[in-house]
Design a protein around this motif. Structure first.
Motif, short mmCIF file in Angstrom:
data_model
loop_
_atom_site.label_atom_id
_atom_site.label_comp_id
_atom_site.label_asym_id
_atom_site.label_seq_id
_atom_site.Cartn_x
_atom_site.Cartn_y
_atom_site.Cartn_z
N LEU A 158 0.86 -1.18 0.00
CA LEU A 158 0.00 0.00 0.00
C LEU A 158 0.89 1.23 0.00
CD1 LEU A 158 -2.68 1.58 0.25
CD2 LEU A 158 -2.47 1.32 2.74
N VAL A 159 0.72 2.09 -1.01
CA VAL A 159 1.40 3.37 -1.07
C VAL A 159 0.36 4.41 -0.66
CG1 VAL A 159 2.60 5.03 -2.53
CG2 VAL A 159 2.94 2.58 -2.89
N SER A 160 0.57 5.02 0.50
CA SER A 160 -0.38 5.98 1.06
C SER A 160 0.17 7.39 0.91
CB SER A 160 -0.59 5.70 2.55
OG SER A 160 -1.15 4.42 2.74
N ILE A 161 -0.63 8.28 0.33
CA ILE A 161 -0.21 9.65 0.07
C ILE A 161 -1.02 10.59 0.94
CG2 ILE A 161 0.09 11.43 -1.68
CD1 ILE A 161 -0.11 9.10 -3.79
N SER A 162 -0.33 11.32 1.82
CA SER A 162 -0.97 12.33 2.66
C SER A 162 0.07 13.35 3.06
CB SER A 162 -1.59 11.70 3.91
OG SER A 162 -2.02 12.70 4.81
N GLY A 163 -0.10 14.58 2.60
CA GLY A 163 0.86 15.63 2.93
C GLY A 163 1.03 15.78 4.43
N SER A 164 -0.07 15.88 5.15
CA SER A 164 -0.01 16.06 6.60
C SER A 164 0.33 14.77 7.33
CB SER A 164 -1.36 16.58 7.11
OG SER A 164 -2.35 15.57 6.99
N GLY A 165 0.04 13.64 6.69
CA GLY A 165 0.21 12.36 7.36
C GLY A 165 -0.90 12.09 8.36
N LYS A 166 -1.95 12.93 8.31
CA LYS A 166 -3.04 12.83 9.29
C LYS A 166 -4.40 12.60 8.64
CE LYS A 166 -0.68 16.08 12.34
NZ LYS A 166 -0.74 17.42 12.94
N THR A 167 -4.47 12.49 7.33
CA THR A 167 -5.74 12.32 6.64
C THR A 167 -6.42 11.05 7.17
OG1 THR A 167 -4.75 13.33 4.69
CG2 THR A 167 -6.85 12.19 4.39
N GLU A 168 -7.60 11.22 7.77
CA GLU A 168 -8.23 10.14 8.53
C GLU A 168 -8.42 8.86 7.74
OE1 GLU A 168 -11.72 11.23 10.78
OE2 GLU A 168 -10.81 13.14 11.35
N THR A 169 -8.99 8.95 6.55
CA THR A 169 -9.25 7.73 5.79
C THR A 169 -7.96 7.06 5.34
OG1 THR A 169 -9.53 9.02 3.77
CG2 THR A 169 -11.54 8.44 4.98
N VAL A 170 -6.95 7.85 5.01
CA VAL A 170 -5.67 7.29 4.59
C VAL A 170 -5.00 6.57 5.75
CG1 VAL A 170 -3.38 7.86 3.69
CG2 VAL A 170 -5.39 9.00 2.75
N VAL A 171 -5.04 7.17 6.93
CA VAL A 171 -4.47 6.54 8.12
C VAL A 171 -5.25 5.27 8.47
CG1 VAL A 171 -4.03 6.85 10.60
CG2 VAL A 171 -3.49 8.69 9.00
N LEU A 172 -6.58 5.35 8.38
CA LEU A 172 -7.43 4.19 8.67
C LEU A 172 -7.10 3.03 7.72
CD1 LEU A 172 -9.96 3.03 10.19
CD2 LEU A 172 -11.30 3.93 8.29
#
Length: 180
Positions: free
Chosen positions: A81-95
């Motif tokens: 899984l390659v997860s992209i989130s600038g803040s690293g806090k995007t709820e669905t991405v973290v979930l």
């Protein structure tokens, strides 16, 4: 004529990409080259950038999926899984990163924040020193919101695809056969 900002935008992107840790990028490249399914996740414009990456991986012959698409299967052991989130806090991405980890998938986060929830869940990260939407006081960009992050991620991931194609001996002609 309106102001032309292209020289500044290109300089900003170059600055971000010049600072990327080459070992982090190589880890991502090597992880992509393993024989397995590759999932990509992100929200908003980061999702669009992820879709571009998944499409190019498909052109290269990889099994790639975008989280949230109707044909995306469940995570399995050994997937990436390659997860992209600038803040690293995007709820669905973290979930989704947490779900992937529980199923035994490898998670690589692409973020600006190496101490974020996404970074903590990730097996490795590629950190970009780019401005995101939430950066108010210390903006490093003339651009709006997270444009610098998204542009930089897009070029970084295109570089990964090019490096993988060269390493795997996948020609432009072969990739074209997988293009609609």
């Amino acid at each position: 004529m309106l102001q032309n900002y292209l020289p500044e935008i290109l300089q900003e992107i170059k600055g971000v990409l010049d600072a990327v840790d080459e070992q982090e990028m190589e880890t991502l490249e090597r992880s992509v080259m393993k024989e397995r399914r590759i999932f990509v996740d992100g929200e908003g414009r980061s999702r669009y950038v992820g879709q571009c990456f998944a499409m190019r991986l498909m052109h290269l012959g990889f099994r790639s999926y975008v989280i949230g698409d109707t044909n995306t299967p469940a995570f399995g052991e050994g997937d990436l899984l390659v997860s992209i989130s600038g803040s690293g806090k995007t709820e669905t991405v973290v979930l989704n990163a947490g779900k992937a980890k529980k199923k035994g998938a490898e998670v690589i986060g692409i973020t600006t924040n190496s101490v974020s929830p996404l970074a903590e869940l990730s097996d490795s990260i590629v950190r970009l020193n780019a401005t995101t939407r939430g950066d108010v006081e210390n903006r490093k960009s003339i651009q709006l919101l997270g444009s610098l992050f998204d542009q930089s991620v897009h070029i970084l991931l295109d570089n990964v695809c090019l490096a993988v194609s060269r390493e795997e001996g996948i020609s432009n002609e072969q990739a074209t056969k997988n293009h609609v």
